[in-house]
Write a protein that holds these residues in place. Structure first.
Motif, short mmCIF file in Angstrom:
data_model
loop_
_atom_site.label_atom_id
_atom_site.label_comp_id
_atom_site.label_asym_id
_atom_site.label_seq_id
_atom_site.Cartn_x
_atom_site.Cartn_y
_atom_site.Cartn_z
N UNK A 17 0.84 -1.19 0.00
CA UNK A 17 0.00 0.00 0.00
C UNK A 17 0.88 1.24 0.00
N UNK A 18 0.76 2.05 -1.03
CA UNK A 18 1.57 3.25 -1.18
C UNK A 18 0.84 4.45 -0.58
N UNK A 19 1.00 4.64 0.72
CA UNK A 19 0.29 5.70 1.44
C UNK A 19 1.01 7.04 1.30
N UNK A 42 -1.92 2.34 -5.12
CA UNK A 42 -2.67 3.43 -4.47
C UNK A 42 -3.67 2.86 -3.48
N UNK A 43 -3.84 3.51 -2.34
CA UNK A 43 -4.69 2.92 -1.29
C UNK A 43 -6.18 3.16 -1.48
N UNK A 44 -6.57 3.92 -2.50
CA UNK A 44 -7.98 4.26 -2.65
C UNK A 44 -8.85 3.02 -2.82
N UNK A 45 -9.89 2.92 -2.00
CA UNK A 45 -10.95 1.90 -2.07
C UNK A 45 -10.46 0.48 -1.78
N UNK A 46 -9.24 0.30 -1.33
CA UNK A 46 -8.79 -1.05 -1.02
C UNK A 46 -9.51 -1.62 0.20
N UNK A 47 -9.95 -0.75 1.12
CA UNK A 47 -10.66 -1.22 2.30
C UNK A 47 -12.16 -1.32 2.08
N UNK A 62 -16.11 -8.20 -5.07
CA UNK A 62 -15.79 -6.94 -5.72
C UNK A 62 -16.78 -5.83 -5.48
N UNK A 63 -17.88 -6.09 -4.77
CA UNK A 63 -18.86 -5.05 -4.50
C UNK A 63 -18.38 -4.11 -3.39
N UNK A 64 -18.74 -2.82 -3.46
CA UNK A 64 -18.32 -1.89 -2.41
C UNK A 64 -19.09 -2.11 -1.12
N UNK A 65 -18.38 -2.08 -0.01
CA UNK A 65 -18.98 -2.18 1.32
C UNK A 65 -18.44 -1.01 2.14
N UNK A 66 -19.24 0.05 2.25
CA UNK A 66 -18.78 1.26 2.93
C UNK A 66 -18.64 1.00 4.42
N UNK A 67 -17.55 1.52 4.98
CA UNK A 67 -17.30 1.35 6.41
C UNK A 67 -16.47 2.53 6.90
N UNK A 68 -16.66 2.90 8.14
CA UNK A 68 -15.88 3.97 8.75
C UNK A 68 -14.53 3.43 9.21
N UNK A 112 -5.87 -8.38 0.42
CA UNK A 112 -6.27 -9.19 -0.74
C UNK A 112 -6.51 -8.30 -1.97
N UNK A 113 -7.19 -7.17 -1.74
CA UNK A 113 -7.44 -6.25 -2.85
C UNK A 113 -6.14 -5.68 -3.40
N UNK A 114 -5.20 -5.41 -2.52
CA UNK A 114 -3.91 -4.87 -2.94
C UNK A 114 -3.17 -5.88 -3.82
N UNK A 115 -3.26 -7.16 -3.47
CA UNK A 115 -2.61 -8.19 -4.27
C UNK A 115 -3.21 -8.25 -5.68
N UNK A 116 -4.53 -8.20 -5.76
CA UNK A 116 -5.20 -8.25 -7.06
C UNK A 116 -4.84 -7.03 -7.90
#
Length: 399
Positions: free
Chosen positions: A270-272, A314-319, A326-332, A354-358
């Motif tokens: 993750x490139x923060x 890039x770290x955007x949307x990885x969490x 692959x569906x978005x799950x919004x979380x704080x 896992x998302x970062x690996x993909x």
């Protein structure tokens, strides 16, 4: 280019001479910058000529080796070039206008003004300051390198003594040993990092553990009279404690990055943007203590040394995205468990890894002939394409 560091062991008078060398280098750097400010539009190459002019104008500046004076001028030139580069790139915020230095702690020599002893265990400075011979204390052996491979020697003053950094023009390469493993890494504060296999590394929090001792030493400094010897001693003790914390942090980052690269053929991390993240004053201390940027730098370095593919994501949307469907799950930020309607329930950081690996696999654009940007054995010791596909399918649960 590799850098070997040794501690300089000498007499108290020799250390005072090194202090004079450092002050002279700072003076030349600041005078070079002042000449550029007073003469806008001159070429940066012309700033090198100021070194000879200053040597004639100030007799004590002539004591410093000519190449050391040029290296001091280069510091000002690099600062000016970085300022122009930031302006052209239209970087938001301050562009880094060159500033005058007040607390320089190093002086740099190029290929003259110094000499190594025949056994390469002692370093002698031969310019006008005549600092004399210093014993090199360290575990590395300089006999493996020819004298003409040493391009620069930088002398640094730290809280616990004086050190010499020897820059050697040698490319470090280690044998490529395939492991058949690909991982994604998500860094965090609860754990230093979580990988795509769900394994975690605890956050050492060196600064937090030493905070009580640092506060006590800082209080002692404030209690001493300004300008007194006792205040200088208290400042030195405080500096030593800070130096120990920084060394612990660096040692942890180096060893952790080395283990990650050695145990994997493909690493996506993750490139923060740490510079922006530390603007959050509630988390700034913890983020700085984690040393994510230092860890990323060593991942890239060891990736090149060992011929492994290391990709920054890039770290955007990885969490927020589900690694299973692959569906978005919004979380704080306080939500630490990822729960998706597809049935996936796992730790938030594990899902991000896992998302970062993909995403790392997609960004690498690997083919069977050329592997990654680090040039891993394109001859084909391992089929990294199949490796990453297998690792991705295993970690995401897809068939």
């Amino acid at each position: 280019m590799i850098v070997l560091e040794f501690k300089l062991k000498g007499k108290a008078e020799q250390y005072r001479i090194i202090d004079d060398m450092i002050r002279t280098a700072q003076f030349i750097r600041n005078k070079t910058l002042r000449h550029w400010i007073d003469n806008q539009g001159i070429k940066l190459v012309d700033l090198y000529k100021q070194c000879a002019i200053m040597a004639k104008e100030f007799e004590w500046a002539l004591k410093l080796n000519s190449m050391a004076r040029q290296a001091s001028a280069e510091r000002a030139i690099f600062a000016i070039q970085r300022f122009f580069a930031n302006c052209q790139a239209k970087i938001p915020g301050k562009k880094g206008y060159p500033q005058f230095k007040r607390h320089t702690r190093s002086v740099e020599y190029k290929t003259s003004g110094w000499a190594l002893s025949p056994d390469k265990r002692c370093l002698t400075f031969k310019d006008g300051f005549a600092a004399g011979k210093f014993k090199l204390v360290g575990s590395r052996d300089l006999h493996f390198y020819a004298p003409d491979e040493i391009k620069r020697i930088r002398v640094i003053r730290r809280a616990d003594g004086y050190y010499a950094q020897i820059c050697i023009n040698v490319e470090r390469k280690e044998e490529f040993v395939p492991t058949g493993k690909a991982i994604g890494i998500d860094v965090g504060l609860n754990h230093f990092y979580t990988d795509s296999d769900g394994e975690t590394v605890p956050n050492p929090r060196y600064l937090r553990k030493s905070e009580k001792a640092l506060k006590r030493l800082q209080k002692r400094v404030s209690q001493k009279k300004k300008g007194s010897k006792n205040r200088k001693k208290a400042i030195n003790k405080l500096g030593r404690k800070h130096l120990k914390v920084s060394r612990q942090r660096k040692d942890f980052a180096v060893k952790t990055a080395w283990c990650v690269v050695k145990s994997s053929d493909f690493v996506a991390y993750e490139n923060l943007q740490v510079r922006n993240m530390v603007k959050n004053h509630k988390l700034a201390k913890s983020i700085s203590d984690a040393a994510w940027s230092q860890f990323a730098q060593w991942l890239e370095y060891f990736g090149k040394v060992y011929g492994k593919t290391v990709i920054a994501i890039p770290p955007q949307y990885t969490s927020q995205e589900c690694s299973n469907c692959g569906n978005p799950v919004k979380k704080t930020l306080s939500t630490r468990t990822h729960i998706c309607g597809c049935g996936a329930v796992l730790d938030r950081d594990h899902n991000a890894a896992r998302n970062i690996l993909v995403k790392g696999f997609k960004q690498a654009k690997i083919n069977l002939n050329t592997v990654g940007h680090t040039g891993i054995h394109a001859g084909g010791q391992t089929d990294l394409y199949s490796l990453v596909v297998a690792s991705t399918s295993k970690s995401t649960g897809r068939s």
